[in-house]
Design an enzyme around this catalytic site. Structure first.
Site, PDB file in Angstrom:
ATOM      1  N   GLY A  37       0.821  -1.192   0.000  1.00 26.95           N
ATOM      2  CA  GLY A  37       0.000   0.000   0.000  1.00 26.95           C
ATOM      3  C   GLY A  37       0.864   1.254   0.000  1.00 26.95           C
ATOM      4  O   GLY A  37       2.065   1.205   0.254  1.00 26.95           O
ATOM      5  N   GLY A  38       0.254   2.386  -0.300  1.00 26.12           N
ATOM      6  CA  GLY A  38       0.982   3.648  -0.252  1.00 26.12           C
ATOM      7  C   GLY A  38       1.388   4.148  -1.618  1.00 26.12           C
ATOM      8  O   GLY A  38       0.947   3.640  -2.652  1.00 26.12           O
ATOM      9  N   GLN A  39       2.249   5.155  -1.611  1.00 35.40           N
ATOM     10  CA  GLN A  39       2.600   5.851  -2.843  1.00 35.40           C
ATOM     11  C   GLN A  39       4.097   5.701  -3.113  1.00 35.40           C
ATOM     12  O   GLN A  39       4.653   4.625  -2.906  1.00 35.40           O
ATOM     13  CB  GLN A  39       2.123   7.305  -2.726  1.00 35.40           C
ATOM     14  CG  GLN A  39       0.619   7.353  -2.435  1.00 35.40           C
ATOM     15  CD  GLN A  39       0.034   8.742  -2.407  1.00 35.40           C
ATOM     16  OE1 GLN A  39       0.269   9.555  -3.291  1.00 35.40           O
ATOM     17  NE2 GLN A  39      -0.730   9.038  -1.372  1.00 35.40           N
ATOM     18  N   CYS A  81       5.565   9.686  -0.437  1.00 33.94           N
ATOM     19  CA  CYS A  81       4.244   9.271   0.048  1.00 33.94           C
ATOM     20  C   CYS A  81       3.138  10.203  -0.396  1.00 33.94           C
ATOM     21  O   CYS A  81       2.066  10.251   0.203  1.00 33.94           O
ATOM     22  CB  CYS A  81       4.254   9.120   1.575  1.00 33.94           C
ATOM     23  SG  CYS A  81       5.447   7.908   2.158  1.00 33.94           S
TER      24      CYS A  81
END
Length: 224
Positions: free
Chosen positions: A83-85, A185
């Protein structure tokens, strides 16, 4: 935070293995090893493991990464299932992959992420640094006297069949200029910092000791 006993493995199960991998580990090798370990744990064929590594300079793109947040591909870019950027990994940054079976612990994704935050906050407190959560911003932040806020640790996890992998990254003494190729992020208007940037000259082993102690406070004892 008061740790509930239900979060700990039962007395009849083996303790998670605490393993430090020396040198710089290529990211694809790390992902392949994590995937294999997570599958083996889910099948009851392997024990939990907390794996501490360092990577060569890279950028990774999580499942929510926006292309606009890759400002300059200064280093290899890897798409990943966590998950995340966008985030950066590199020398001087301690990346920790907790590969844990939440069925044995507490099958609650939000509680697990909060426990990861508590772990990092506890490790930083051991080192004399006040790490804090921020609503709407993943990771752990350090507030400056001038009102600024910088990220010191990132969190990005994947959970499959209730087994966790990927994990956290603590900035011990990385080259902070390497973060300039991305919007870390996806958070604009804030910077990144490190223990070294805060004036703490620590070896990776000293940072690992703080991480290990705090991990055991939150998640229970480990072996190794």
């Amino acid at each position: 935070m008061t740790v509930q006993p239900a979060s700990f493995p039962s007395a009849t199960t083996s303790l998670p293995k605490w393993r430090v991998r020396p040198g710089l580990l290529p990211y694809p090798e790390a992902v392949a090893a994590m995937e294999a370990r997570a599958c083996a744990i889910a099948a009851g064929k392997a024990e939990e493991m907390v794996w501490l590594v360092e990577h060569p300079p890279i950028y990774t793109a999580g499942t929510s990464a926006a292309e606009a947040d890759l400002l300059e591909a200064r280093f290899p870019v890897f798409k990943t299932a966590r998950g995340g950027q966008f985030t950066y990994h590199g020398p001087g940054q301690r990346v920790v992959y907790p590969i844990l079976d939440l069925k044995r612990r507490k099958p609650d994704v939000r509680a697990f992420v909060r426990d990861l935050e508590e772990w990092l906050i506890g490790a930083l407190a051991t080192l004399g640094v006040k790490g804090e959560r921020r609503d709407g911003r993943v990771g752990i932040w350090v507030a400056g006297a001038d009102g600024s806020e910088d990220k010191i640790a990132a969190i990005g996890v994947r959970i499959r069949h209730w087994v966790t992998f990927h994990g956290v990254a603590l900035n011990v003494a990385p080259d902070l200029s390497h973060f300039s190729g991305i919007v870390p992020c996806g958070v604009r208007g804030h910077g990144v910092t490190s223990l070294a940037n805060l004036g703490l000259s620590l070896s990776m082993t000293e940072a690992d000791t703080a991480l290990k102690g705090a991990f055991q406070t939150v998640f229970g004892p480990v072996e190794g």
